[in-house]
Design an enzyme around this catalytic site. Structure first.
Site, PDB file in Angstrom:
ATOM      1  N   ARG A  71      31.353 -14.411  36.787  1.00 29.63           N
ATOM      2  CA  ARG A  71      30.000 -13.354  37.284  1.00 29.63           C
ATOM      3  C   ARG A  71      29.899 -12.930  38.392  1.00 29.63           C
ATOM      4  O   ARG A  71      29.533 -11.713  38.710  1.00 29.63           O
ATOM      5  CB  ARG A  71      28.629 -13.943  36.554  1.00 29.63           C
ATOM      6  N   ILE A  97      23.084  -5.048  36.583  1.00 26.44           N
ATOM      7  CA  ILE A  97      23.791  -6.095  35.491  1.00 26.44           C
ATOM      8  C   ILE A  97      22.848  -6.736  34.626  1.00 26.44           C
ATOM      9  O   ILE A  97      21.955  -7.280  35.445  1.00 26.44           O
ATOM     10  CB  ILE A  97      24.751  -6.837  36.287  1.00 26.44           C
ATOM     11  N   SER A  98      22.928  -6.675  33.148  1.00 26.22           N
ATOM     12  CA  SER A  98      22.028  -7.540  32.308  1.00 26.22           C
ATOM     13  C   SER A  98      21.698  -8.944  32.712  1.00 26.22           C
ATOM     14  O   SER A  98      22.787  -9.596  33.125  1.00 26.22           O
ATOM     15  CB  SER A  98      22.351  -7.231  31.036  1.00 26.22           C
ATOM     16  N   GLN A  99      20.781  -9.593  32.357  1.00 29.00           N
ATOM     17  CA  GLN A  99      20.455 -10.895  32.310  1.00 29.00           C
ATOM     18  C   GLN A  99      21.363 -11.699  31.633  1.00 29.00           C
ATOM     19  O   GLN A  99      21.887 -11.249  30.418  1.00 29.00           O
ATOM     20  CB  GLN A  99      19.026 -10.974  31.970  1.00 29.00           C
ATOM     21  N   PRO A 100      22.043 -12.487  31.901  1.00 28.57           N
ATOM     22  CA  PRO A 100      23.325 -13.415  31.363  1.00 28.57           C
ATOM     23  C   PRO A 100      22.625 -13.654  30.000  1.00 28.57           C
ATOM     24  O   PRO A 100      23.599 -13.508  28.826  1.00 28.57           O
ATOM     25  CB  PRO A 100      23.379 -14.653  32.132  1.00 28.57           C
TER      26      PRO A 100
END
Ligand code: SAH
Length: 248
Positions: A71, A97-100
């Site tokens: 990431r 970028i979205s939350q994992p």
């Protein structure tokens, strides 16, 4: 004696090369511990939200994909220290970028099989596409902002992903040339589900999409196209995504 010294120095050099390349296992990976902590947080959040999502435990495949994708490469250099924090991060051009955990959840809800062809709308950093590509045959991903899409495409090819095709354009109309898809994921929120995406879903296929008007609460929707073509929809968690924009 002399040759012993020489051997040591060659081994020392090899060790340094391995460390610089980031290879040689976890000991040399400066992010290994943070990645491990991220996986633990995803597991904990999955448990906490299991009642709403129907998935209290994510599949081993999804977790392995989350463990494999670096990431830190998908976030701006200035955010590298936060790369494995369980939160969204800015990637420029007003996008994120979205939350994992959300990446893992959406991937989980798609129920990907190894032979599937997947369409993603909203390439962004390319991270979600990489996670999907770890699990399946081919991923098609569309991004509307040219520099964002180009950067993601360059990074994905640099990382060696050969099973991802990217395109710059408005994903509202899907990618008819490669339809139908086994799974479709939309990573920007739309007030309604774009009809072309429903058309481009295979019977038996699944779509995960955040639905909600700009400024209103959005919910993740999980849609399944039944074999007779009818659609069943399940509303999952409240989420917050950037809006799906239109090119016209
Ligand atoms: N999946 C991404 C997160 C993307 S954020 C990741 O893993 O990083 C949402 C992205 O959708 C943004 O980059 C935005 O520019 C893009 N987007 C918004 N509307 C779009 C549209 N109509 N077609 C394609 N991409 C769109």
């Amino acid at each position: 004696m002399a040759s012993e010294t020489k051997r040591r120095s060659i081994l020392g050099t090899l060790g340094l090369v391995a460390a610089l390349a980031g290879g040689g296992g976890e000991a040399q990976d400066p992010y290994a511990r943070e990645r491990e902590a991220m996986l633990k947080e995803i597991e904990a959040m999955a448990r906490d939200t299991g009642e709403e999502t129907g998935r209290a435990v994510f599949s081993a495949g999804v977790m392995a994909a989350m463990a494999r994708v670096p990431r830190q490469r998908f976030v701006p250099m200035s955010y590298a220290a936060l790369a494995y924090a369980n939160r969204p991060l800015p990637i420029g051009h007003g996008q994120t970028i979205s939350q994992p955990y959300i990446v893992a959840l959406m991937t989980e809800l798609l129920d990907i099989d190894a032979g599937d062809t997947v369409l993603e709308i909203g390439t962004g950093s390319g991270y979600q596409a990489a996670v999907l590509a770890e699990l399946t045959r081919h991923v098609y991903s569309i991004e509307i902002i040219e520099p964002v899409g180009k950067r993601a495409a360059a990074l994905l090819s640099q990382l060696g992903y050969k099973n991802i095709s990217t395109r710059i354009g408005d994903g509202y109309n899907g990618w008819p040339e490669h339809a139908p898809f086994d799974a479709i994921i939309v990573t920007a929120a739309a007030p309604q589900v774009p009809p072309a995406l429903v058309t481009q879903l295979k019977p038996g296929g699944r779509m995960v999409i955040p639905v909600g008007a700009d400024g209103e609460v959005q919910f993740l929707h999980v849609m399944v196209k039944q074999l007779d073509g009818t659609i069943s929809t399940r509303r999952s968690l409240p989420v917050r995504f950037v809006p799906l924009t239109r090119s016209d």
